[in-house]
Motif scaffolding. Structure first.
Motif, mmCIF file in Angstrom:
data_model
loop_
_atom_site.group_PDB
_atom_site.id
_atom_site.type_symbol
_atom_site.label_atom_id
_atom_site.label_comp_id
_atom_site.label_asym_id
_atom_site.label_seq_id
_atom_site.Cartn_x
_atom_site.Cartn_y
_atom_site.Cartn_z
ATOM 1 N N ALA A 175 -0.800 -24.516 -26.652
ATOM 2 C CA ALA A 175 -1.907 -25.572 -26.824
ATOM 3 C C ALA A 175 -2.663 -25.864 -25.605
ATOM 4 O O ALA A 175 -4.017 -25.821 -25.373
ATOM 5 N N ASP A 176 -1.886 -25.755 -24.479
ATOM 6 C CA ASP A 176 -2.366 -26.227 -23.280
ATOM 7 C C ASP A 176 -3.464 -24.984 -22.609
ATOM 8 O O ASP A 176 -4.271 -25.129 -21.966
ATOM 9 N N VAL A 177 -3.132 -23.541 -23.047
ATOM 10 C CA VAL A 177 -4.000 -22.597 -22.726
ATOM 11 C C VAL A 177 -5.266 -22.239 -23.569
ATOM 12 O O VAL A 177 -5.768 -21.377 -23.499
ATOM 13 N N GLY A 178 -5.210 -23.111 -24.636
ATOM 14 C CA GLY A 178 -6.305 -23.209 -25.422
ATOM 15 C C GLY A 178 -5.937 -22.064 -26.768
ATOM 16 O O GLY A 178 -6.993 -21.633 -27.319
ATOM 17 N N TYR A 179 -4.779 -21.570 -26.994
ATOM 18 C CA TYR A 179 -4.511 -20.689 -28.031
ATOM 19 C C TYR A 179 -4.490 -21.501 -29.389
ATOM 20 O O TYR A 179 -3.716 -22.245 -29.677
ATOM 21 N N ASP A 180 -5.475 -20.742 -30.261
ATOM 22 C CA ASP A 180 -5.432 -21.476 -31.572
ATOM 23 C C ASP A 180 -5.424 -20.447 -32.542
ATOM 24 O O ASP A 180 -5.649 -20.576 -33.789
ATOM 25 N N GLY A 181 -4.753 -19.200 -32.343
ATOM 26 C CA GLY A 181 -4.551 -18.091 -33.327
ATOM 27 C C GLY A 181 -3.371 -18.456 -34.010
ATOM 28 O O GLY A 181 -2.659 -19.213 -34.002
ATOM 29 N N HIS A 182 -3.097 -17.232 -34.963
ATOM 30 C CA HIS A 182 -2.075 -17.429 -35.816
ATOM 31 C C HIS A 182 -0.684 -17.238 -35.210
ATOM 32 O O HIS A 182 -0.622 -16.433 -34.063
ATOM 33 N N GLN A 183 0.520 -17.809 -35.737
ATOM 34 C CA GLN A 183 1.854 -17.473 -35.165
ATOM 35 C C GLN A 183 2.689 -17.051 -36.448
ATOM 36 O O GLN A 183 2.850 -17.800 -37.325
ATOM 37 N N VAL B 258 1.002 -14.165 -31.849
ATOM 38 C CA VAL B 258 2.423 -14.597 -31.470
ATOM 39 C C VAL B 258 3.321 -14.440 -32.364
ATOM 40 O O VAL B 258 3.154 -14.887 -33.523
ATOM 41 N N HIS B 259 4.368 -13.919 -31.935
ATOM 42 C CA HIS B 259 5.645 -13.873 -32.628
ATOM 43 C C HIS B 259 6.598 -15.206 -31.967
ATOM 44 O O HIS B 259 7.089 -14.983 -30.916
ATOM 45 N N LEU B 260 7.009 -15.812 -32.971
ATOM 46 C CA LEU B 260 8.091 -16.876 -32.608
ATOM 47 C C LEU B 260 9.452 -16.326 -32.968
ATOM 48 O O LEU B 260 9.890 -15.988 -34.155
ATOM 49 N N LYS B 261 10.230 -16.269 -32.065
ATOM 50 C CA LYS B 261 11.655 -15.830 -32.309
ATOM 51 C C LYS B 261 12.519 -16.390 -31.070
ATOM 52 O O LYS B 261 12.142 -16.455 -29.960
ATOM 53 N N ASP B 262 13.625 -16.919 -31.839
ATOM 54 C CA ASP B 262 14.674 -17.223 -30.734
ATOM 55 C C ASP B 262 15.737 -16.412 -30.110
ATOM 56 O O ASP B 262 15.831 -15.229 -30.841
ATOM 57 N N ILE B 263 16.332 -16.711 -29.194
ATOM 58 C CA ILE B 263 17.326 -15.659 -28.793
ATOM 59 C C ILE B 263 18.511 -16.427 -27.777
ATOM 60 O O ILE B 263 18.329 -17.604 -27.246
ATOM 61 N N ALA B 264 19.874 -15.984 -28.263
ATOM 62 C CA ALA B 264 20.847 -16.302 -27.511
ATOM 63 C C ALA B 264 21.543 -15.395 -26.708
ATOM 64 O O ALA B 264 22.280 -14.439 -27.421
ATOM 65 N N SER B 265 21.710 -15.287 -25.402
ATOM 66 C CA SER B 265 22.371 -14.107 -24.646
ATOM 67 C C SER B 265 23.556 -14.335 -24.797
ATOM 68 O O SER B 265 24.324 -15.339 -24.309
ATOM 69 N N PRO B 266 24.337 -13.307 -25.143
ATOM 70 C CA PRO B 266 25.918 -13.082 -25.020
ATOM 71 C C PRO B 266 26.209 -13.067 -23.762
ATOM 72 O O PRO B 266 25.817 -12.580 -22.696
ATOM 73 N N ALA B 267 27.510 -13.104 -23.688
ATOM 74 C CA ALA B 267 28.283 -12.802 -22.268
ATOM 75 C C ALA B 267 27.772 -11.272 -21.924
ATOM 76 O O ALA B 267 27.890 -10.461 -22.695
ATOM 77 N N GLY B 268 27.602 -10.941 -20.607
ATOM 78 C CA GLY B 268 27.093 -9.663 -20.196
ATOM 79 C C GLY B 268 25.595 -9.228 -20.424
ATOM 80 O O GLY B 268 25.453 -7.914 -20.313
ATOM 81 N N PHE B 269 25.027 -10.069 -21.029
ATOM 82 C CA PHE B 269 23.554 -9.686 -21.741
ATOM 83 C C PHE B 269 22.618 -9.018 -20.545
ATOM 84 O O PHE B 269 22.182 -7.960 -21.062
ATOM 85 N N GLU B 270 22.889 -9.434 -19.262
ATOM 86 C CA GLU B 270 21.946 -8.918 -17.962
ATOM 87 C C GLU B 270 22.421 -7.356 -17.955
ATOM 88 O O GLU B 270 21.494 -6.689 -17.888
#
Length: 266
Positions: A231-239, A178-190
């Motif tokens: 956790a709910d799906v049982g993932y216990d690998g690296h992030q 898993v990669h953990l990364k955040d995102i903030a969509s700018p105006a017109g992102f779609e």
């Protein structure tokens, strides 16, 4: 399970001089490094630094898979990564519309065969504006690849195309990393997302997509909810926390991000 950090913000010499030490100082458990950067820094030197700082090598990420040479590079990288004790060899699909399905599938099978010989797992990185982008495409390509190819699930790259929690639930049996990364969509992102999905070489859309990525907690994603979903799906690998566009004061960002993650998960 461990929490790792990428070395994207560090040049190859900086990885050796400061990067690995920064990651260790922030009390991460592991590290991800690009294959090209690993070669330039020197595998033995990187290995020595990892031992010095007691860090695991989670993933070696090959470059964009655009040509036969790129495929050969990833094939050679499987043994290099395995020799360093990496768990995964990461594969980036080609940008949208640049490579045929047949060529891409052939390359993936060849890389998977090399990885099997080297005893390392291939993880396929879905990516905005790339050959594997949409949720249904993730499923299609996991089904078209050998059994030793699994999914690198990236929170920020999934978000423009679907609900992240539902994505975790959908691919629960396929997620190996898993990669953990955040995102903030700018105006017109779609519109920018649509341009990339259509395969347009639109630098404005590319730049807006890349610069939408944020430090954890500064965007639209709730990492407490994401942690609970894993956790709910049982993932216990690296992030691994993957932060881009923050080349100034990388140590500050490394510390800021692990602190945010711990604040919402512990």
């Amino acid at each position: 399970m461990g929490i790792g950090y990428t070395t994207i913000m560090y040049d190859p010499s900086e990885v050796i001089e400061t990067g690995i030490g920064d990651v260790a100082a922030c009390r991460y458990d592991g590290l991800e490094i690009g294959l090209g950067k690993l070669r330039e820094a020197g595998p033995e030197t990187v290995d020595d630094r990892l031992d010095e700082y007691d860090l695991d090598l989670y993933c070696v990420m090959a470059g964009w898979l655009l040509t036969e040479d790129d495929a050969e590079d990833a094939i050679d990288g499987a043994e290099i990564a395995a020799d360093l004790g990496a768990s995964f060899l990461g594969i980036l699909p080609p940008p949208r519309g640049q490579v045929s399905d047949d060529d891409f599938e052939t390359w993936l099978h060849d890389i998977a065969a090399a990885a099997e010989d080297a005893d390392i797992t291939v993880v396929l990185h879905h990516h905005g504006g790339a050959h594997i982008e949409q949720p249904d495409e993730i499923r299609e390509w996991l089904d078209r690849t050998p059994d030793n190819v699994e999914l690198l699930f990236d929170t920020a790259h999934y978000h423009p195309y679907g609900d992240v929690v539902k994505g975790i639930e959908r691919y629960a049996d396929d997620i190996a990393y898993v990669h953990l990364k955040d995102i903030a969509s700018p105006a017109g992102f779609e519109t920018h997302v649509e341009n990339l999905t259509a395969g347009k070489v639109d630098f404005d859309s590319i730049i807006n997509f890349i610069w939408a990525f944020r430090d954890l907690g500064e965007g639209e994603l709730d990492f407490e909810v994401i942690d609970e979903a894993l956790a709910d799906v049982g993932y216990d690998g690296h992030q691994t926390i993957e932060i881009e566009n923050r080349r100034e004061r990388p140590l500050v960002h490394a510390k800021q991000n692990i602190d945010h993650h711990r604040s919402v998960t512990e």
